[in-house]
Design a protein around this motif. Sequence first.
Motif, PDB file in Angstrom:
ATOM      1  N   MET A  47      29.456  83.280 -62.696  1.00  9.97           N
ATOM      2  CA  MET A  47      29.853  81.888 -62.922  1.00  9.97           C
ATOM      3  C   MET A  47      30.684  81.751 -64.190  1.00  9.97           C
ATOM      4  O   MET A  47      31.677  81.025 -64.211  1.00  9.97           O
ATOM      5  N   ILE A  48      30.287  82.444 -65.247  1.00 12.56           N
ATOM      6  CA  ILE A  48      31.035  82.365 -66.505  1.00 12.56           C
ATOM      7  C   ILE A  48      32.424  82.959 -66.341  1.00 12.56           C
ATOM      8  O   ILE A  48      33.413  82.398 -66.799  1.00 12.56           O
ATOM      9  N   GLY A  49      32.508  84.114 -65.686  1.00 11.30           N
ATOM     10  CA  GLY A  49      33.813  84.722 -65.447  1.00 11.30           C
ATOM     11  C   GLY A  49      34.706  83.850 -64.598  1.00 11.30           C
ATOM     12  O   GLY A  49      35.909  83.738 -64.831  1.00 11.30           O
ATOM     13  N   ASP A  50      34.099  83.222 -63.606  1.00 13.82           N
ATOM     14  CA  ASP A  50      34.851  82.322 -62.735  1.00 13.82           C
ATOM     15  C   ASP A  50      35.357  81.122 -63.520  1.00 13.82           C
ATOM     16  O   ASP A  50      36.506  80.712 -63.386  1.00 13.82           O
ATOM     17  N   LEU A  51      34.498  80.556 -64.359  1.00 12.57           N
ATOM     18  CA  LEU A  51      34.857  79.367 -65.125  1.00 12.57           C
ATOM     19  C   LEU A  51      35.925  79.658 -66.175  1.00 12.57           C
ATOM     20  O   LEU A  51      36.871  78.884 -66.340  1.00 12.57           O
ATOM     21  N   LEU A  52      35.800  80.772 -66.874  1.00 16.98           N
ATOM     22  CA  LEU A  52      36.697  81.051 -67.996  1.00 16.98           C
ATOM     23  C   LEU A  52      37.965  81.797 -67.611  1.00 16.98           C
ATOM     24  O   LEU A  52      38.975  81.687 -68.309  1.00 16.98           O
ATOM     25  N   ILE A  53      37.915  82.558 -66.532  1.00 20.60           N
ATOM     26  CA  ILE A  53      39.083  83.382 -66.182  1.00 20.60           C
ATOM     27  C   ILE A  53      39.731  82.931 -64.876  1.00 20.60           C
ATOM     28  O   ILE A  53      40.917  82.606 -64.835  1.00 20.60           O
ATOM     29  N   ALA A  54      38.956  82.914 -63.806  1.00 21.10           N
ATOM     30  CA  ALA A  54      39.544  82.691 -62.484  1.00 21.10           C
ATOM     31  C   ALA A  54      40.044  81.263 -62.294  1.00 21.10           C
ATOM     32  O   ALA A  54      41.153  81.060 -61.782  1.00 21.10           O
ATOM     33  N   ARG A  55      39.266  80.268 -62.680  1.00 17.47           N
ATOM     34  CA  ARG A  55      39.677  78.882 -62.435  1.00 17.47           C
ATOM     35  C   ARG A  55      40.961  78.506 -63.169  1.00 17.47           C
ATOM     36  O   ARG A  55      41.856  77.919 -62.563  1.00 17.47           O
ATOM     37  N   PRO A  56      41.098  78.817 -64.471  1.00 20.72           N
ATOM     38  CA  PRO A  56      42.380  78.487 -65.118  1.00 20.72           C
ATOM     39  C   PRO A  56      43.573  79.195 -64.478  1.00 20.72           C
ATOM     40  O   PRO A  56      44.642  78.606 -64.329  1.00 20.72           O
ATOM     41  N   LEU A  57      43.379  80.456 -64.071  1.00 22.31           N
ATOM     42  CA  LEU A  57      44.468  81.172 -63.412  1.00 22.31           C
ATOM     43  C   LEU A  57      44.794  80.569 -62.048  1.00 22.31           C
ATOM     44  O   LEU A  57      45.964  80.466 -61.666  1.00 22.31           O
ATOM     45  N   LEU A  58      43.776  80.150 -61.313  1.00 17.23           N
ATOM     46  CA  LEU A  58      44.015  79.536 -60.011  1.00 17.23           C
ATOM     47  C   LEU A  58      44.678  78.164 -60.135  1.00 17.23           C
ATOM     48  O   LEU A  58      45.520  77.802 -59.312  1.00 17.23           O
ATOM     49  N   ILE A  59      44.304  77.407 -61.155  1.00 16.57           N
ATOM     50  CA  ILE A  59      44.964  76.115 -61.381  1.00 16.57           C
ATOM     51  C   ILE A  59      46.422  76.342 -61.743  1.00 16.57           C
ATOM     52  O   ILE A  59      47.313  75.635 -61.265  1.00 16.57           O
ATOM     53  N   GLY A  60      46.690  77.355 -62.574  1.00 12.30           N
ATOM     54  CA  GLY A  60      48.075  77.709 -62.895  1.00 12.30           C
ATOM     55  C   GLY A  60      48.839  78.179 -61.665  1.00 12.30           C
ATOM     56  O   GLY A  60      50.010  77.832 -61.483  1.00 12.30           O
ATOM     57  N   ALA A  61      48.175  78.963 -60.811  1.00  9.52           N
ATOM     58  CA  ALA A  61      48.823  79.420 -59.575  1.00  9.52           C
ATOM     59  C   ALA A  61      49.128  78.249 -58.657  1.00  9.52           C
ATOM     60  O   ALA A  61      50.166  78.237 -57.974  1.00  9.52           O
ATOM     61  N   THR A  62      48.259  77.239 -58.639  1.00  8.74           N
ATOM     62  CA  THR A  62      48.512  76.051 -57.830  1.00  8.74           C
ATOM     63  C   THR A  62      49.725  75.291 -58.356  1.00  8.74           C
ATOM     64  O   THR A  62      50.588  74.859 -57.577  1.00  8.74           O
ATOM     65  N   ALA A  63      49.826  75.142 -59.676  1.00  6.67           N
ATOM     66  CA  ALA A  63      50.968  74.436 -60.270  1.00  6.67           C
ATOM     67  C   ALA A  63      52.271  75.209 -60.044  1.00  6.67           C
ATOM     68  O   ALA A  63      53.297  74.620 -59.681  1.00  6.67           O
ATOM     69  N   ILE A  64      52.231  76.516 -60.225  1.00  4.32           N
ATOM     70  CA  ILE A  64      53.427  77.336 -59.997  1.00  4.32           C
ATOM     71  C   ILE A  64      53.795  77.332 -58.520  1.00  4.32           C
ATOM     72  O   ILE A  64      54.978  77.268 -58.154  1.00  4.32           O
ATOM     73  N   GLY A  65      52.798  77.366 -57.643  1.00  4.83           N
ATOM     74  CA  GLY A  65      53.058  77.307 -56.206  1.00  4.83           C
ATOM     75  C   GLY A  65      53.673  75.986 -55.797  1.00  4.83           C
ATOM     76  O   GLY A  65      54.557  75.938 -54.935  1.00  4.83           O
ATOM     77  N   ALA A  66      53.219  74.881 -56.413  1.00  6.23           N
ATOM     78  CA  ALA A  66      53.809  73.575 -56.109  1.00  6.23           C
ATOM     79  C   ALA A  66      55.263  73.532 -56.548  1.00  6.23           C
ATOM     80  O   ALA A  66      56.129  73.008 -55.828  1.00  6.23           O
ATOM     81  N   LEU A  67      55.550  74.097 -57.715  1.00  5.56           N
ATOM     82  CA  LEU A  67      56.933  74.151 -58.196  1.00  5.56           C
ATOM     83  C   LEU A  67      57.788  75.027 -57.275  1.00  5.56           C
ATOM     84  O   LEU A  67      58.906  74.643 -56.915  1.00  5.56           O
ATOM     85  N   ALA A  68      57.249  76.170 -56.885  1.00  3.28           N
ATOM     86  CA  ALA A  68      57.997  77.054 -55.975  1.00  3.28           C
ATOM     87  C   ALA A  68      58.215  76.387 -54.618  1.00  3.28           C
ATOM     88  O   ALA A  68      59.260  76.562 -53.999  1.00  3.28           O
ATOM     89  N   PHE A  69      57.229  75.623 -54.162  1.00  3.18           N
ATOM     90  CA  PHE A  69      57.375  74.915 -52.893  1.00  3.18           C
ATOM     91  C   PHE A  69      58.502  73.893 -52.964  1.00  3.18           C
ATOM     92  O   PHE A  69      59.311  73.786 -52.045  1.00  3.18           O
ATOM     93  N   VAL A  70      58.570  73.149 -54.063  1.00  6.68           N
ATOM     94  CA  VAL A  70      59.630  72.141 -54.208  1.00  6.68           C
ATOM     95  C   VAL A  70      60.995  72.816 -54.284  1.00  6.68           C
ATOM     96  O   VAL A  70      61.960  72.354 -53.668  1.00  6.68           O
ATOM     97  N   VAL A  71      61.088  73.928 -55.012  1.00  6.35           N
ATOM     98  CA  VAL A  71      62.364  74.636 -55.128  1.00  6.35           C
ATOM     99  C   VAL A  71      62.782  75.218 -53.783  1.00  6.35           C
ATOM    100  O   VAL A  71      63.963  75.196 -53.422  1.00  6.35           O
ATOM    101  N   SER A  72      61.819  75.727 -53.017  1.00  4.78           N
ATOM    102  CA  SER A  72      62.159  76.361 -51.734  1.00  4.78           C
ATOM    103  C   SER A  72      62.239  75.382 -50.576  1.00  4.78           C
ATOM    104  O   SER A  72      62.501  75.793 -49.449  1.00  4.78           O
ATOM    105  N   LEU A  73      62.022  74.113 -50.827  1.00  5.94           N
ATOM    106  CA  LEU A  73      61.973  73.122 -49.755  1.00  5.94           C
ATOM    107  C   LEU A  73      63.250  73.065 -48.907  1.00  5.94           C
ATOM    108  O   LEU A  73      63.150  73.000 -47.668  1.00  5.94           O
ATOM    109  N   PRO A  74      64.449  73.112 -49.481  1.00  6.88           N
ATOM    110  CA  PRO A  74      65.632  73.097 -48.603  1.00  6.88           C
ATOM    111  C   PRO A  74      65.700  74.295 -47.656  1.00  6.88           C
ATOM    112  O   PRO A  74      66.102  74.162 -46.506  1.00  6.88           O
ATOM    113  N   PHE A  75      65.238  75.452 -48.146  1.00  3.35           N
ATOM    114  CA  PHE A  75      65.304  76.652 -47.315  1.00  3.35           C
ATOM    115  C   PHE A  75      64.214  76.648 -46.248  1.00  3.35           C
ATOM    116  O   PHE A  75      64.446  77.057 -45.112  1.00  3.35           O
TER     117      PHE A  75
END
Length: 112
Positions: A47-75
């Motif tokens: 739980m501690i590893g998930d809270l301190l390491i995995a969750r922040p990285l997954l939230i960042g991956a979600t934000a980067i994925g949303a940005l990549a989705f918007v950029v790739s939307l025309p294609f």
Amino acid sequence: MKLFRSTAAALALTTGLLTLPAYADVAQQNSSGDPLYTADAPKAFSMIGDLLIARPLLIGATAIGALAFVVSLPFTAAGGNIGEAGHALVVEPGKEAFVRCLGCTTSGYKQN
């Protein structure tokens, strides 16, 4: 050079994050012999590893994925796979970040 190092570090962290499910499958086999350690009752260090390491990285991956989705939307619109791109880039990391229980390896709410 600073941009290159930042990009390389981000790619290394993302690659490490993507390999976590493979390690989770190996750890899921309950080789410790503890009958209480299952996917439904993870230990405190998980739980501690998930809270301190995995969750922040997954939230960042979600934000980067949303940005990549918007950029790739025309294609993706031209290719006709907007739904698949949105699901892969935004929904899957978001589901792992916000729906999965703390320390668990599978996502989704428990249905009692």
